[in-house]
Design a protein around this motif. Structure first.
Motif, mmCIF file in Angstrom:
data_model
loop_
_atom_site.group_PDB
_atom_site.id
_atom_site.type_symbol
_atom_site.label_atom_id
_atom_site.label_comp_id
_atom_site.label_asym_id
_atom_site.label_seq_id
_atom_site.Cartn_x
_atom_site.Cartn_y
_atom_site.Cartn_z
ATOM 1 N N UNK A 27 0.786 -1.325 -0.033
ATOM 2 C CA UNK A 27 0.067 -0.038 0.074
ATOM 3 C C UNK A 27 0.926 1.357 -0.035
ATOM 4 N N UNK A 29 1.525 4.017 1.676
ATOM 5 C CA UNK A 29 2.396 4.483 2.923
ATOM 6 C C UNK A 29 3.570 3.688 3.086
ATOM 7 N N UNK A 32 6.200 4.123 0.613
ATOM 8 C CA UNK A 32 7.018 5.513 0.840
ATOM 9 C C UNK A 32 8.293 4.995 1.810
ATOM 10 N N UNK A 45 7.496 12.989 -0.341
ATOM 11 C CA UNK A 45 6.686 11.705 -0.129
ATOM 12 C C UNK A 45 5.394 11.906 -1.148
ATOM 13 N N UNK A 46 4.940 12.933 -1.275
ATOM 14 C CA UNK A 46 3.656 13.138 -1.808
ATOM 15 C C UNK A 46 3.704 12.760 -3.491
ATOM 16 N N UNK A 47 4.695 12.930 -3.950
ATOM 17 C CA UNK A 47 4.926 12.660 -5.286
ATOM 18 C C UNK A 47 4.521 11.266 -5.785
ATOM 19 N N UNK A 49 2.182 9.533 -5.018
ATOM 20 C CA UNK A 49 0.749 9.379 -5.544
ATOM 21 C C UNK A 49 0.333 9.480 -6.936
ATOM 22 N N UNK A 74 -7.191 -0.462 3.314
ATOM 23 C CA UNK A 74 -5.941 0.054 2.767
ATOM 24 C C UNK A 74 -5.974 -0.246 1.262
ATOM 25 N N UNK A 75 -5.354 0.650 0.371
ATOM 26 C CA UNK A 75 -5.202 0.377 -1.274
ATOM 27 C C UNK A 75 -4.140 -0.240 -1.459
ATOM 28 N N UNK A 77 -1.255 -1.891 -3.984
ATOM 29 C CA UNK A 77 -0.977 -2.014 -5.281
ATOM 30 C C UNK A 77 -0.133 -2.947 -5.976
ATOM 31 N N UNK B 60 7.858 16.336 4.708
ATOM 32 C CA UNK B 60 8.045 15.312 3.895
ATOM 33 C C UNK B 60 7.376 15.070 2.855
ATOM 34 N N UNK B 61 5.989 15.112 3.003
ATOM 35 C CA UNK B 61 5.102 14.888 1.849
ATOM 36 C C UNK B 61 5.229 15.948 0.882
ATOM 37 N N UNK B 67 3.687 18.194 -5.508
ATOM 38 C CA UNK B 67 2.795 17.204 -5.781
ATOM 39 C C UNK B 67 1.792 17.361 -7.016
#
Lengths: 111, 199
Positions: A27, A29, A32, A45-47, A49, A74-75, A77, B60-61, B67
């Motif tokens: 999943x 997180x 990550x 981290x966000x990139x 998604x 949880x999704x 992959x 950190x995100x 994004x």
């Protein structure tokens, strides 16, 4: 130099993600955290998604939902067959490419 | 203010900034990424104590702009130019000199197909104009007084030959239609102008 590293990261990150998924479905997180262990792969981290979203649209990964004991479902992959083939092709390329670069860099002129 | 409420505010603020940054993305993709990031924050929040750790996690995100940039990579060029010369000419000419205006309207990329149809069909020269126009002309002719003069024995008298006046409702319809006939091109022009600004 900054630009090159960024470009390398951009190009290679998706294959690292796919390789992690080749081991087992994960999943977001979790991915990550795995990527975070290796220095410099995931800057923000966000990139990951948007990347996962694109991989899913390309058909390289598919998603499913699993119950979680820690909270909401949880999704997950997972790598698809086309995804596996794409990863294998990249892997072969990468091996010869990085070996060549390392060899040239290692010829003694570079400390 | 309790720290939990404050934490929720910080997260809500981040997510709304992210949503705004993703405004340029297709809706499905935007919703997907927002849901994923929300889930990420929930997972990550479980082990955090205090505002400082929350802020670090959001750092950190990454910045919402970053994004969003990743989400929009590889997209084709954004919406076509909004108001160039072509569009202004089309706007001015369609009510005034219909054929030229309509040609410009259709070759321009400033309007989608629906708007172009509206611009084409409404008067003065559009199909609806034709529908309106013929009955109007017919009514006009039918209810025009004929007349002339005759000369009998050196005396000239004029006469008029009026058909009976039209029934009230026909009269009303006639005036209403005439009004619409002149008004609609203006309205159509205004509508197209507004749609141009919207893009």
């Amino acid at each position: 130099m900054e630009v090159t590293v960024t470009q390398m990261r951009k190009g290679l990150l998706e294959y690292c993600v796919m390789a992690l998924l080749a081991e087992q479905p994960r999943y977001g997180y979790e991915l990550v955290q795995e990527l975070g262990r290796s220095d410099g792969l995931l800057i923000s981290d966000g990139t990951i998604y948007p990347l996962l979203s694109r991989l899913r649209r390309d058909g390289a990964v598919e998603t499913s939902w699993r119950e979680s004991s820690q909270g909401p479902p949880r999704k997950y992959y997972a790598l698809t067959e086309p995804g596996r083939r794409r990863l294998a092709a990249f892997s072969a390329e990468w091996r010869s490419f990085s070996a060549a670069v390392s060899e040239i860099l290692g010829r003694g002129a570079v400390r | 203010m309790s720290s939990q409420v404050r934490s929720q505010e910080i997260v809500a603020d981040y997510l709304s900034r992210l949503e705004r940054a993703l405004a340029g993305a297709p809706r499905a993709r935007r919703e997907e990424i927002l849901a994923d990031v929300r889930a990420h924050i929930e997972e990550a929040s479980a082990g955090l104590t205090g505002e400082a750790e929350l802020l670090s996690m959001l750092d950190r995100l990454g910045e919402p702009a970053g994004v969003a940039e990743a989400a929009l990579e590889g997209e084709p060029a954004p919406v076509p130019r909004r108001a160039g010369l072509l569009e202004v000419l089309a706007l001015v000419l369609t009510p005034v000199f219909w054929p030229a205006g309509v040609i410009l309207l259709w070759t321009s990329s400033g309007w989608n197909v629906r708007d172009k149809l509206i611009g084409t069909l409404l008067p003065p020269g559009g199909y609806i104009g034709v529908l309106f126009g013929f009955p109007l002309i017919f009514l006009r002719i039918a209810y025009t007084c004929g007349g002339g003069s005759t000369t009998i024995n050196g005396v000239t008298t004029g006469f008029s030959n009026c058909p009976p006046p039209p029934p009230g409702w026909v009269s009303g319809l006639y005036y209403a239609s005439t009004l619409l006939w002149f008004l609609l091109p203006v309205l159509s022009g205004v509508y197209l102008g507004l749609r141009l600004r919207r893009r």
